[in-house]
Design an enzyme around this catalytic site. Sequence first.
Site, short mmCIF file in Angstrom:
data_model
loop_
_atom_site.label_atom_id
_atom_site.label_comp_id
_atom_site.label_asym_id
_atom_site.label_seq_id
_atom_site.Cartn_x
_atom_site.Cartn_y
_atom_site.Cartn_z
N GLY A 1 0.77 -1.23 0.00
CA GLY A 1 0.00 0.00 0.00
C GLY A 1 0.81 1.29 0.00
CB SER A 2 4.36 2.18 -0.60
OG SER A 2 4.60 1.76 -1.92
CG ASN A 3 2.39 3.67 -5.65
OD1 ASN A 3 2.97 4.74 -5.75
ND2 ASN A 3 2.81 2.57 -6.24
NE ARG B 1 -9.27 -13.44 -14.34
CZ ARG B 1 -8.19 -13.30 -13.56
NH1 ARG B 1 -8.02 -12.21 -12.87
NH2 ARG B 1 -7.29 -14.25 -13.49
CG MET C 1 -0.40 -7.23 -7.22
SD MET C 1 0.36 -6.23 -8.53
CE MET C 1 1.26 -7.48 -9.42
CG ASN D 1 -2.52 -0.01 -13.07
OD1 ASN D 1 -2.45 -0.32 -11.88
ND2 ASN D 1 -1.78 -0.61 -13.98
CG HIS E 1 3.01 -1.05 -15.79
ND1 HIS E 1 2.68 -2.32 -15.39
CD2 HIS E 1 4.03 -1.17 -16.66
CE1 HIS E 1 3.47 -3.18 -16.01
NE2 HIS E 1 4.30 -2.51 -16.78
CG ASP F 1 0.24 -3.21 -17.66
OD1 ASP F 1 -0.45 -2.71 -16.75
OD2 ASP F 1 0.97 -4.19 -17.47
CD GLN G 1 11.31 10.03 -9.41
OE1 GLN G 1 10.69 10.90 -10.00
NE2 GLN G 1 12.10 10.27 -8.39
#
Length: 190
Positions: A12-14, A69, A94, A111, A113, A149, A177
């Site tokens: 969860g850092s972002n 899914r 993920m 998202n 990437h 992506d 970054q």
Amino acid sequence: MKNIVILISGGGSNMAAIARAAQKEAWQEKRGLRIAAVISNQADAPGLALAKNLGLSTDVLSHKSFDSREAFDAALMACIDQHAPALVVLAGFMRILTPGFVQHYAGRLINIHPSLLPAFTGLNTHQRAIDAGCRVAGATVHQVTAELDHGAILAQAAVPVLPGDTAQTLAARVLTQEHLIFPQAVRSFF
């Protein structure tokens, strides 16, 4: 008020970078933006405790509880939609999402990437950049489409690939970054 829902699977850092920027810059008061919920598909995701410590509402919906899914994505949409999101943010979530999920949030699903898209979609991006002899690597915030992506690029940041870099050392430099461009991209989305 415009609600943001953040999906995570791990540390969860972002998510935390976005939440800290929202708090520091008073998004709710100055911009009418609030992080309504952080949802994880992993009950043991360290990011859930981090979100709670940041005062955010959390929820868990394990993909392992569903036979397909499509069934998981339908339940996830119901969970997200309870928060009436103006934006859904994939911050280390993920899971490959079904076309129906992507269509449901078309134009409001982003998202991050860990590569300079369109290069190195998918996994193992840092090792692949090193193996290809790239001199720069980086991160991309992009709109999510049904194609993995791909989608309009909203922000990018580049870092040098240094002699002797490993996938881990490059990943750590790229992550710093990511923590800068992701909050900027979320803010700029509105």
